[in-house]
Design a protein around this motif. Structure first.
Motif, short mmCIF file in Angstrom:
data_model
loop_
_atom_site.label_atom_id
_atom_site.label_comp_id
_atom_site.label_asym_id
_atom_site.label_seq_id
_atom_site.Cartn_x
_atom_site.Cartn_y
_atom_site.Cartn_z
N SER A 199 0.56 -1.26 -0.01
CA SER A 199 0.33 0.04 0.15
C SER A 199 1.25 0.97 0.36
O SER A 199 0.43 2.31 -0.85
N ILE A 237 2.09 1.97 -3.48
CA ILE A 237 0.65 2.25 -5.05
C ILE A 237 0.39 3.26 -5.21
O ILE A 237 -0.31 3.80 -3.91
N GLU A 284 -1.96 4.61 -7.22
CA GLU A 284 -3.76 4.88 -7.16
C GLU A 284 -3.96 3.86 -6.30
O GLU A 284 -3.53 2.40 -7.34
N ASP A 285 -5.67 3.39 -6.30
CA ASP A 285 -5.95 1.53 -5.92
C ASP A 285 -6.35 0.85 -7.61
O ASP A 285 -6.38 1.42 -7.92
N TYR A 286 -6.04 0.25 -7.16
CA TYR A 286 -6.48 -0.78 -8.39
C TYR A 286 -7.11 -2.14 -7.70
O TYR A 286 -7.94 -2.39 -8.82
#
Length: 172
Positions: A165, A168, A170-172
């Motif tokens: 986390s 990353i 952007e959230d995938y």
């Protein structure tokens, strides 16, 4: 993460090893490691990497150990795999360096699978010109990428990783 997959398991378990036993690395294992590097991906399949192997008893190993603050690791290693970028084979600097990085990773993972420890010695790049002179390689043709110290492990490696986390964007 699926660690029952042998490739993923090797990626997670491989660690840098800085201390080695006196057991030699066999020519067969060394060839397997170099072959793994040879099969790395490269842009336009140009394969810009070149290898020079230095064995522990080669006088150049002592000279190389004087080119880095990690000389004690070089002195402990059974073999050194010097990896170079062949400037005559390049077509795009970024892609060629990425390809050599893939080559290095392939070799380190292959070594791990053969129970041979490795460590990526990057600090020696600060003495690239001296290294090229010691190895009698032309400066205009070769660019030092890394010296991989290798041998049978005399220690257990360890490492920590950031949480996914944190990496990353952007959230995938």
């Amino acid at each position: 993460m699926n660690t029952s997959n042998p490739v993923i398991e090797a990626l997670v378990q491989r660690r840098s090893i800085r201390k080695f036993t006196d057991e030699p690395v066999s020519r067969e294992d060394l060839t397997s490691i170099l072959e793994a590097g040879r099969w790395a991906p490269s842009g336009l399949n140009n394969q810009p990497w070149r290898f020079l192997i230095i064995h522990k008893d080669d006088p150049r190993a002592t000279l190389l150990s004087e080119c880095t603050k990690y000389g004690h690791i070089i002195k402990s290693a059974k073999i050194l795999i010097c990896v170079f970028l062949d400037k005559d084979s390049t077509y795009n600097e970024v892609k060629d360096h990425q390809g050599v990085g893939c080559c290095i990773q392939n070799m380190m993972l292959a070594a791990h699978s053969l129970k041979i420890g490795t460590v990526w010695l990057g600090e020696i790049l600060n003495q690239e010109q001296k290294v090229l002179d010691i190895l009698n390689l032309p400066h205009e043709k070769y660019e030092l990428q890394v010296v991989i110290a290798a041998g049978h492990p005399d220690q257990k490696g360890s490492s920590e990783r950031k949480e996914l986390s944190e990496l990353i964007l952007e959230d995938y």
